[in-house]
Enzyme design. Structure first.
Site, PDB file in Angstrom:
ATOM      1  N   LYS A   1     -10.353  -6.350   9.667  1.00 16.87           N
ATOM      2  CA  LYS A   1      -9.140  -5.706  10.488  1.00 16.87           C
ATOM      3  C   LYS A   1      -9.178  -6.086  11.817  1.00 16.87           C
ATOM      4  O   LYS A   1      -7.964  -6.111  12.595  1.00 16.87           O
ATOM      5  CB  LYS A   1      -9.577  -3.968  10.538  1.00 16.87           C
ATOM      6  CG  LYS A   1      -9.769  -3.216   9.298  1.00 16.87           C
ATOM      7  CD  LYS A   1      -8.139  -3.428   8.773  1.00 16.87           C
ATOM      8  CE  LYS A   1      -8.023  -2.623   7.486  1.00 16.87           C
ATOM      9  NZ  LYS A   1      -6.706  -2.696   7.023  1.00 16.87           N
TER      10      LYS A   1
ATOM     11  N   GLY B   1       0.925  -1.273   0.156  1.00 20.46           N
ATOM     12  CA  GLY B   1       0.025  -0.122   0.010  1.00 20.46           C
ATOM     13  C   GLY B   1       0.797   1.149   0.024  1.00 20.46           C
ATOM     14  O   GLY B   1       0.394   2.385   0.379  1.00 20.46           O
ATOM     15  N   GLY B   2       2.174   1.155  -0.455  1.00 19.63           N
ATOM     16  CA  GLY B   2       3.038   2.296  -0.462  1.00 19.63           C
ATOM     17  C   GLY B   2       2.946   3.228  -1.436  1.00 19.63           C
ATOM     18  O   GLY B   2       3.665   4.189  -1.469  1.00 19.63           O
TER      19      GLY B   2
ATOM     20  N   ALA C   1     -14.700  -6.829   9.971  1.00 15.79           N
ATOM     21  CA  ALA C   1     -13.976  -8.193  10.565  1.00 15.79           C
ATOM     22  C   ALA C   1     -12.735  -8.489  10.052  1.00 15.79           C
ATOM     23  O   ALA C   1     -11.682  -9.138  10.473  1.00 15.79           O
ATOM     24  CB  ALA C   1     -15.060  -9.239   9.739  1.00 15.79           C
TER      25      ALA C   1
ATOM     26  N   ARG D   1       0.089   5.011  -2.192  1.00 19.49           N
ATOM     27  CA  ARG D   1      -0.663   6.397  -2.204  1.00 19.49           C
ATOM     28  C   ARG D   1      -1.023   6.103  -0.596  1.00 19.49           C
ATOM     29  O   ARG D   1      -0.748   5.466   0.250  1.00 19.49           O
ATOM     30  CB  ARG D   1      -2.059   6.052  -2.717  1.00 19.49           C
ATOM     31  CG  ARG D   1      -2.024   5.687  -3.950  1.00 19.49           C
ATOM     32  CD  ARG D   1      -3.319   5.920  -4.824  1.00 19.49           C
ATOM     33  NE  ARG D   1      -3.917   4.460  -4.980  1.00 19.49           N
ATOM     34  CZ  ARG D   1      -4.947   4.140  -4.364  1.00 19.49           C
ATOM     35  NH1 ARG D   1      -5.732   5.012  -3.793  1.00 19.49           N
ATOM     36  NH2 ARG D   1      -5.704   2.677  -4.560  1.00 19.49           N
TER      37      ARG D   1
ATOM     38  N   TYR E   1     -15.430  -5.124   6.330  1.00 17.26           N
ATOM     39  CA  TYR E   1     -13.902  -4.546   6.566  1.00 17.26           C
ATOM     40  C   TYR E   1     -13.541  -4.597   8.134  1.00 17.26           C
ATOM     41  O   TYR E   1     -12.492  -4.914   8.216  1.00 17.26           O
ATOM     42  CB  TYR E   1     -14.289  -3.189   6.227  1.00 17.26           C
ATOM     43  CG  TYR E   1     -13.223  -2.025   6.447  1.00 17.26           C
ATOM     44  CD1 TYR E   1     -11.981  -1.936   5.403  1.00 17.26           C
ATOM     45  CD2 TYR E   1     -12.886  -1.421   7.610  1.00 17.26           C
ATOM     46  CE1 TYR E   1     -10.965  -1.204   5.663  1.00 17.26           C
ATOM     47  CE2 TYR E   1     -11.814  -0.446   7.609  1.00 17.26           C
ATOM     48  CZ  TYR E   1     -10.712  -0.522   6.785  1.00 17.26           C
ATOM     49  OH  TYR E   1      -9.966   0.358   7.019  1.00 17.26           O
TER      50      TYR E   1
HETATM   51  N1  LIG Z   1      -8.266   6.196   5.195  1.00 21.09           N
HETATM   52  C1  LIG Z   1      -8.617   5.939   6.473  1.00 21.09           C
HETATM   53  O1  LIG Z   1      -9.539   6.625   7.191  1.00 21.09           O
HETATM   54  C2  LIG Z   1      -8.331   4.555   7.152  1.00 21.09           C
HETATM   55  C3  LIG Z   1      -8.505   4.287   8.643  1.00 21.09           C
HETATM   56  C4  LIG Z   1      -8.213   3.241   9.098  1.00 21.09           C
HETATM   57  C5  LIG Z   1      -7.494   2.318   8.452  1.00 21.09           C
HETATM   58  N2  LIG Z   1      -7.159   2.395   7.224  1.00 21.09           N
HETATM   59  C6  LIG Z   1      -6.314   1.591   6.479  1.00 21.09           C
HETATM   60  O2  LIG Z   1      -4.923   2.108   6.347  1.00 21.09           O
HETATM   61  C7  LIG Z   1      -4.452   1.385   5.117  1.00 21.09           C
HETATM   62  C8  LIG Z   1      -4.377   2.495   3.920  1.00 21.09           C
HETATM   63  O3  LIG Z   1      -5.429   3.120   3.509  1.00 21.09           O
HETATM   64  P1  LIG Z   1      -5.360   4.245   2.854  1.00 21.09           P
HETATM   65  O4  LIG Z   1      -6.490   5.243   3.378  1.00 21.09           O
HETATM   66  O5  LIG Z   1      -4.085   5.007   2.731  1.00 21.09           O
HETATM   67  O6  LIG Z   1      -5.987   3.807   1.420  1.00 21.09           O
HETATM   68  P2  LIG Z   1      -5.882   4.280  -0.003  1.00 21.09           P
HETATM   69  O7  LIG Z   1      -5.359   5.536  -0.036  1.00 21.09           O
HETATM   70  O8  LIG Z   1      -6.940   4.021  -0.765  1.00 21.09           O
HETATM   71  O9  LIG Z   1      -4.368   3.396  -0.574  1.00 21.09           O
HETATM   72  C9  LIG Z   1      -4.659   2.071  -0.331  1.00 21.09           C
HETATM   73  C10 LIG Z   1      -3.255   1.519  -0.672  1.00 21.09           C
HETATM   74  O10 LIG Z   1      -3.388  -0.078  -0.647  1.00 21.09           O
HETATM   75  C11 LIG Z   1      -3.079  -0.656  -1.999  1.00 21.09           C
HETATM   76  N3  LIG Z   1      -3.841  -1.872  -2.394  1.00 21.09           N
HETATM   77  C12 LIG Z   1      -5.089  -1.929  -2.442  1.00 21.09           C
HETATM   78  N4  LIG Z   1      -5.376  -3.043  -2.583  1.00 21.09           N
HETATM   79  C13 LIG Z   1      -4.541  -3.654  -3.081  1.00 21.09           C
HETATM   80  C14 LIG Z   1      -4.166  -4.991  -3.499  1.00 21.09           C
HETATM   81  N5  LIG Z   1      -4.954  -5.934  -3.708  1.00 21.09           N
HETATM   82  N6  LIG Z   1      -2.618  -5.297  -3.812  1.00 21.09           N
HETATM   83  C15 LIG Z   1      -1.884  -4.528  -3.433  1.00 21.09           C
HETATM   84  N7  LIG Z   1      -2.065  -3.254  -3.181  1.00 21.09           N
HETATM   85  C16 LIG Z   1      -3.212  -2.905  -2.767  1.00 21.09           C
HETATM   86  C17 LIG Z   1      -3.136   0.632  -3.118  1.00 21.09           C
HETATM   87  O11 LIG Z   1      -2.667   0.445  -4.041  1.00 21.09           O
HETATM   88  P3  LIG Z   1      -3.093   0.336  -5.827  1.00 21.09           P
HETATM   89  O12 LIG Z   1      -4.601   0.624  -5.607  1.00 21.09           O
HETATM   90  O13 LIG Z   1      -2.274   1.109  -6.692  1.00 21.09           O
HETATM   91  O14 LIG Z   1      -2.991  -1.204  -5.898  1.00 21.09           O
HETATM   92  C18 LIG Z   1      -2.798   1.737  -2.253  1.00 21.09           C
HETATM   93  O15 LIG Z   1      -1.249   1.833  -2.175  1.00 21.09           O
HETATM   94  C19 LIG Z   1      -5.592   0.501   4.601  1.00 21.09           C
HETATM   95  O16 LIG Z   1      -5.179  -0.926   4.945  1.00 21.09           O
HETATM   96  C20 LIG Z   1      -6.651   0.735   5.424  1.00 21.09           C
HETATM   97  O17 LIG Z   1      -7.793  -0.089   5.676  1.00 21.09           O
HETATM   98  C21 LIG Z   1      -7.588   3.693   6.574  1.00 21.09           C
END
Ligand SMILES: NC(=O)c1ccc[n+]([C@@H]2O[C@H](COP(=O)([O-])OP(=O)(O)OC[C@H]3O[C@@H](n4cnc5c(N)ncnc54)[C@H](OP(=O)(O)O)[C@@H]3O)[C@@H](O)[C@H]2O)c1
Length: 253
Positions: free
Chosen positions: A165, A13-14, A163, A16, A161
């Site tokens: 996490k 997830g690096g 579940a 974005r 989601y």
């Molecule tokens: N934003 C929030 O409010 C929030 C809150 C709590 C937890 N989180 C957690 O924090 C983490 C990052 O979230 P974020 O908000 O930064 O999300 P984001 O901006 O949507 O970025 C998601 C990242 O995960 C990668 N990704 C998604 N599915 C993938 C797959 N099957 N294989 C490889 N890479 C994958 C995406 O890359 P590509 O799409 O280019 O593959 C992207 O780099 C997630 O685990 C999310 O559940 C986020």
């Protein structure tokens, strides 16, 4: 506090959001980063945005694969040019915005496969490598999993989601038992609502204001604020089995 200079981290997830913010901060502290995501172009532009210390051995790499596929991890780990792994960050994730009865079978499968199984594969494949790298008494290798506040608090429209996490929290706690003796620390972050594409997708201005009103600090978090929490976990050699909320106080409500 341990310096990150000369260390290498792998961040799923690096490309974005939170994963990229963690990579930027770790790189600024001297670490080399390998960014994992699905889209090579996004990964390359993310890697190009990372700090590089001139004259140092610090290098950044990208690798594109779907974290839910075991063979993606196998290919990465068998790459002869693979760097050592000091820090593994599992941040790849997808969200959900539907009640369970309206969530398709495909979406259920994708959410669990990406968020939970993808994290399990990352840990499973990198732990043996990290075990072999143990040097001296200081515990310097670590795993940082990114779960969510929804792992411990209910979320409307986020049952699968949540579940997935909750599974990541259980995984990390069990790993803390298993891998501590091998010189590897395991910790998990529980972000609340953070401004990224993930929250943008479902949250227009109204939703953002609505969410902000629920948060004691009155706003969504910034990715940089999650990244500094990850840096604490990476640098503190006694941080092990931490389940760290970073949610502006939302967990208190
Ligand atoms: N934003 C929030 O409010 C929030 C809150 C709590 C937890 N989180 C957690 O924090 C983490 C990052 O979230 P974020 O908000 O930064 O999300 P984001 O901006 O949507 O970025 C998601 C990242 O995960 C990668 N990704 C998604 N599915 C993938 C797959 N099957 N294989 C490889 N890479 C994958 C995406 O890359 P590509 O799409 O280019 O593959 C992207 O780099 C997630 O685990 C999310 O559940 C986020």
């Amino acid at each position: 506090m341990q310096s990150l200079a000369g260390k290498h981290c792998f961040i799923s997830g690096g490309s974005r959001g939170i994963g990229l913010a963690i990579a930027r901060l770790f790189a600024a502290q001297g670490a080399g980063c390998t960014l994992i995501g699905r889209d090579e172009d996004t990964l390359l532009s993310a890697a190009n945005s990372l700090h590089r210390q001139e004259g140092s051995s610090q290098q950044h790499y990208t690798t594109a694969f779907d974290v839910s596929t075991q063979n993606g991890w196998e290919k990465l780990i068998s790459d002869s040019k693979l760097q050592t792994c000091d820090i593994l960050v599992n941040a790849a994730g997808v969200s959900q915005n539907s009640f369970l009865f309206n969530t398709s079978r495909l979406d259920v499968t994708e959410i669990i496969a990406t968020n939970l199984t993808g994290t399990i594969w990352g840990c499973k494949h990198f732990i043996p490598k990290m075990m072999k790298q143990r040097k001296g008494k200081l515990i310097t290798r670590c795993i940082i999993n990114v779960a969510s506040l929804l792992a411990t608090h209910g979320g409307r429209g986020a049952s699968v989601y949540a579940a997935s996490k909750a599974g990541v929290v259980g995984l990390t706690r069990s790993l803390a038992w298993e891998v501590g003796r091998f010189g590897i620390r395991a910790n998990v972050l529980l972000p609340g609502y953070i401004q990224t594409d993930m929250t943008k997708g479902s949250a227009g201005m109204d939703r953002k204001n609505e969410l902000s009103a629920l948060i004691p600090l009155g706003r969504l978090g910034l990715v940089e604020e999650v990244a500094t929490a990850a840096l604490f976990l990476a640098q503190n050699s006694y941080a092990h089995n931490c389940v760290l909320n970073i949610d502006g106080g939302l967990s208190a409500t």
